[in-house]
Design a protein around this motif. Structure first.
Motif, short mmCIF file in Angstrom:
data_model
loop_
_atom_site.label_atom_id
_atom_site.label_comp_id
_atom_site.label_asym_id
_atom_site.label_seq_id
_atom_site.Cartn_x
_atom_site.Cartn_y
_atom_site.Cartn_z
N TYR A 477 0.71 -1.01 -0.41
CA TYR A 477 0.30 0.01 -0.14
C TYR A 477 1.11 1.23 0.71
O TYR A 477 1.93 1.38 0.81
N THR A 478 0.45 2.55 -0.60
CA THR A 478 1.44 3.54 -1.03
C THR A 478 0.08 4.52 -0.14
O THR A 478 -1.09 4.77 -1.30
N GLY A 479 0.56 5.69 0.12
CA GLY A 479 -0.89 6.65 1.51
C GLY A 479 -0.74 7.71 -0.37
O GLY A 479 0.23 7.76 -0.61
N VAL A 480 -2.17 8.24 -0.06
CA VAL A 480 -1.48 9.46 -1.12
C VAL A 480 -0.69 10.36 -0.76
O VAL A 480 -0.62 11.23 -2.45
N VAL A 481 -0.29 10.82 0.28
CA VAL A 481 0.70 11.96 0.36
C VAL A 481 2.35 11.22 -0.81
O VAL A 481 3.12 11.56 -0.74
N ALA A 482 2.83 9.57 -0.17
CA ALA A 482 3.74 9.35 -0.26
C ALA A 482 4.14 9.45 -1.59
O ALA A 482 4.59 9.24 -2.51
N LYS A 483 2.83 9.07 -2.61
CA LYS A 483 2.49 9.15 -3.60
C LYS A 483 3.27 10.19 -4.97
O LYS A 483 3.31 9.83 -5.52
N LEU A 484 3.10 11.30 -3.95
CA LEU A 484 3.34 12.13 -4.83
C LEU A 484 5.14 12.30 -4.33
O LEU A 484 5.25 12.97 -5.46
N ILE A 485 5.69 11.90 -3.84
CA ILE A 485 7.02 11.67 -3.47
C ILE A 485 7.67 11.03 -4.72
O ILE A 485 8.02 9.13 -4.45
N GLY A 486 8.15 10.69 -5.88
CA GLY A 486 8.57 10.55 -6.98
C GLY A 486 7.84 9.33 -7.54
O GLY A 486 6.21 8.97 -7.10
N ASP A 487 8.70 8.31 -8.75
CA ASP A 487 7.78 7.63 -8.98
C ASP A 487 7.36 6.20 -8.03
O ASP A 487 6.16 5.08 -8.75
N PHE A 488 7.90 5.88 -7.09
CA PHE A 488 7.78 4.94 -6.03
C PHE A 488 6.72 4.96 -4.82
O PHE A 488 6.76 4.36 -3.71
N GLY A 489 7.59 6.30 -4.55
CA GLY A 489 6.63 7.33 -3.62
C GLY A 489 7.68 7.14 -2.94
O GLY A 489 9.07 6.24 -2.49
N GLY A 490 7.49 8.01 -1.95
CA GLY A 490 8.38 7.90 -0.43
C GLY A 490 7.27 8.30 1.23
O GLY A 490 6.73 8.84 1.25
N ASP A 491 7.66 6.91 2.41
CA ASP A 491 7.35 7.25 2.74
C ASP A 491 7.86 8.43 4.23
O ASP A 491 8.54 8.86 4.87
N VAL A 492 6.30 9.11 4.24
CA VAL A 492 6.66 9.91 5.47
C VAL A 492 5.79 9.76 6.39
O VAL A 492 4.69 10.62 7.07
N GLY A 493 5.60 8.85 6.79
CA GLY A 493 4.71 8.09 7.81
C GLY A 493 4.26 8.80 9.13
O GLY A 493 3.47 9.72 9.93
N ASN A 494 5.38 8.25 9.37
CA ASN A 494 6.31 9.02 10.97
C ASN A 494 5.96 10.54 10.73
O ASN A 494 6.06 10.85 11.66
N GLU A 495 6.78 11.12 9.91
CA GLU A 495 6.36 12.18 9.85
C GLU A 495 5.39 13.46 10.64
O GLU A 495 4.53 13.95 11.04
N LEU A 496 4.31 12.23 9.34
CA LEU A 496 2.82 13.16 9.48
C LEU A 496 2.27 12.04 11.06
O LEU A 496 1.52 13.22 11.29
N CYS A 497 1.96 11.24 11.21
CA CYS A 497 1.91 10.85 12.68
C CYS A 497 2.47 11.46 13.82
O CYS A 497 1.25 12.10 14.12
N PHE A 498 3.93 12.28 13.81
CA PHE A 498 3.89 13.01 15.23
C PHE A 498 3.42 14.48 14.89
O PHE A 498 2.53 14.49 15.94
N LEU A 499 3.43 14.73 13.58
CA LEU A 499 2.26 16.18 13.60
C LEU A 499 0.97 16.11 13.73
O LEU A 499 0.20 16.32 14.62
N PHE A 500 0.52 14.97 13.15
CA PHE A 500 -1.38 14.75 13.62
C PHE A 500 -1.09 14.32 14.81
O PHE A 500 -2.75 14.80 15.41
N THR A 501 -0.81 13.56 15.31
CA THR A 501 -1.00 13.25 16.88
C THR A 501 -0.16 14.44 18.02
O THR A 501 -1.45 14.25 18.89
N LEU A 502 0.51 15.03 17.81
CA LEU A 502 1.00 16.38 18.05
C LEU A 502 -0.70 17.29 18.67
O LEU A 502 -1.01 18.37 19.80
N ALA A 503 -0.51 17.98 17.09
CA ALA A 503 -1.84 18.66 16.87
C ALA A 503 -3.10 17.88 17.65
O ALA A 503 -4.35 19.13 18.15
N ALA A 504 -3.72 16.68 17.98
CA ALA A 504 -4.54 16.22 18.37
C ALA A 504 -4.85 16.07 19.48
O ALA A 504 -4.89 16.90 20.29
N TYR A 505 -3.31 15.62 20.80
CA TYR A 505 -3.36 15.56 21.32
C TYR A 505 -3.09 16.38 22.70
O TYR A 505 -4.34 16.55 23.18
#
Length: 518
Positions: A477-505
């Motif tokens: 699986y490749t997320g919609v944001v990850a698909k925007l980075i290059g031909d094969f996607g780039g994993d930014v899941g941890n970075e987004l997880c950090f920001l989303f969790t902090l903003a919500a908590y």
């Protein structure tokens, strides 16, 4: 070793304490039927007998009060042994195999090594900080999470921990089985090696934490020497001239994906690391715990994963190595280490490295199961250890031929929820509790009416997972944001997880505390 109790109930047997406490609503207040209660009583009696005769750990998930802790962990030499504990548990063929993933993704050797160092620093810092919460509280990690994520979301963490630790044990059993198969020149199949490795791990995790520490105390140096020999014999073959097969945004994408994998190798322990620290003195300096834990994780992960990256870079230029790599990691080590007798010895020793990782993970998995539900908590820890052992055997035999695919799909997932846990723990500790354990009601660790319900923690955790899904890039699986980075996607899941969790908590937790009062 006596079963430890907490909250002023030092003379009450653990099974009675757990049975009668029905404040969570999960265990009926009325007595159970005689058959079920009799069966549990027999299990507990058997566990007590094992404790008296063999020293089997029986205190399980109970809070360890400062006066009840084992003096073994108060000696400075055993505290420094934390470095050896993490080297013994993390320096293994699983990390070595993970180093090949940079080459698989199209990175060159320089890129791979830089990412390994940086990813280990970040991931190791996450786990090491979480470790500092163990000694002052005397609680297992899931129980600590109840003070930030809340009573019910912490149960989800326990389930995630169990899945993750069984996965780690599966990886360790597979690579250990391959090492044993190569050691025997194929006479012992990988499947039998998986069983033997898992069985040896079961013995130490069955006994408990002290047995695991004593095992690591004597074997970590051997593992360190093994990987230094591998690095010494293969470093000259490392290919620093071949450029990466990807560049531009595609190269950035695969670099982010490999960073996620390396980060997950160290950060994945954040959900259970305190499980191994409950016996240390409550007044041990937090900086000391952090540095010792970080040193062990950094040395072990960088060295073993870096060795894998070096060997992987040479595969394209060495047909023999490439052929042995296809046959299995163990056979590859026989090809890269000279003389042949030394390679055999290293393979034999690295079998025990897989055991080191497995016994710690299997021990923690059994505790996580107990913390997921009070109904499950009344079942002795050794029963859940046996259940985990059976699951590891089944998975190890099923996935032994798909190791790298399994690693790439599984290890990247490990870091996501660990990141969300870390954000919640740090924010709660410094923002709401002002960085002091005096502001924790430690006697309420198992009393949901005195703990956060979990509205804020659950909401923030879900937001973090949403961010991870948007940014993850895996083989399936490749997320919609990850698909925007290059031909094969780039994993930014941890970075987004950090920001989303902090903003919500932060806002959600203040609102929960205002409305609920805890």
């Amino acid at each position: 070793m006596d079963g430890a109790s907490s909250d002023g109930e030092k003379n009450t047997p653990a099974v009675l304490r757990i049975d009668v406490d029905s404040s969570s609503g999960e265990t009926p207040e009325s007595p159970q039927g005689p058959t079920k209660r009799g069966f549990l009583d027999k299990l507990r009696s058997f566990e007590d007998a094992l404790d008296r005769k063999l020293g089997i750990e029986v205190h399980s998930i109970e809070r360890r009060l400062p006066e009840d802790r084992d003096p073994f962990y108060a000696r400075w030499i055993n505290q420094i042994g934390l470095v050896g504990f993490w080297i013994g548990g993390s320096m293994n063929l699983t990390c070595f195999a993970s180093g090949f993933l940079g080459w698989e993704l199209g990175l060159d050797l320089r890129q791979s090594l830089l990412i390994i160092v940086f990813g280990t620093v970040v991931g190791g810092s996450v786990t090491s900080w979480c470790a500092t919460m163990g000694p002052p509280t005397g609680l297992r990690q899931v129980s600590i999470c109840r003070y930030s994520l809340g009573w019910y979301p912490a149960k989800v963490i326990a389930i995630f921990n169990t899945i993750q630790q069984i996965g780690w044990c599966t990886c360790g059993s597979i690579t250990g089985g391959q090492a044993l198969s190569a050691f025997s020149d194929g006479k012992v199949g990988t499947a039998l090696g998986v069983v033997l490795c898992s069985l040896a791990s079961l013995v130490f995790s069955f006994v408990g934490l002290t047995a695991i520490y004593r095992y690591m105390k004597f074997v970590w140096l051997a593992f360190l020497i093994c990987f230094l020999i591998i690095l010494g014999e293969t470093a000259r073959f490392g290919d620093l001239t071949t450029p990466p097969s990807t560049s531009g945004t595609t190269g950035s994408g695969v670099a982010l994906t490999f960073f996620c994998i390396v980060y997950g190798l160290s950060a994945c322990c954040a959900g259970f690391v305190a499980d191994f620290y409950v016996e240390y003195p409550a007044n041990i300096p937090k900086v000391k715990v952090f540095l010792l834990t970080f040193s062990g994780l950094f040395i072990s992960t960088c060295l073993s994963t870096g060795c894998g990256a070096v060997v992987a870079s040479a595969l394209s230029n060495n047909d023999e190595w490439n052929e042995q790599y296809e046959a299995g990691i163990g056979f590859l080590i026989q090809a890269i280490v000279y003389p042949h007798g030394l390679a055999k010895l290293i393979l034999f020793l690295l079998l025990f490295a897989g055991i080191g990782m497995n016994c710690a993970a299997m021990y923690s998995a059994s505790l996580s199961i107990q913390q997921s539900s009070r109904t499950l908590a009344v079942v002795p820890r050794f029963i859940w250890t046996l259940v985990c052992f059976a699951a590891i055997i089944g998975l190890g035999l099923a996935d032994s031929d798909q190791l790298l695919v399994f690693l790439e799909s599984f290890l990247g997932f490990l870091g996501y929820y660990a990141t969300a846990i870390f954000v919640c723990l740090v924010t709660e500790h410094f923002v709401l509790r002002h960085g002091s354990f005096d502001n924790y009601d430690l006697e309420a660790w198992n009393k949901p009416e005195r703990l956060p319900v979990g509205y804020a923690g659950g909401f923030a955790f879900i937001c973090g997972i949403v961010g991870a899904v948007l940014g993850m890039a895996t083989t399936w699986y490749t997320g919609v944001v990850a698909k925007l980075i290059g031909d094969f996607g780039g994993d930014v899941g941890n970075e987004l997880c950090f920001l989303f969790t902090l903003a919500a908590y932060i806002p959600a937790r203040f609102l929960e505390k205002k409305l609920v009062g805890r």
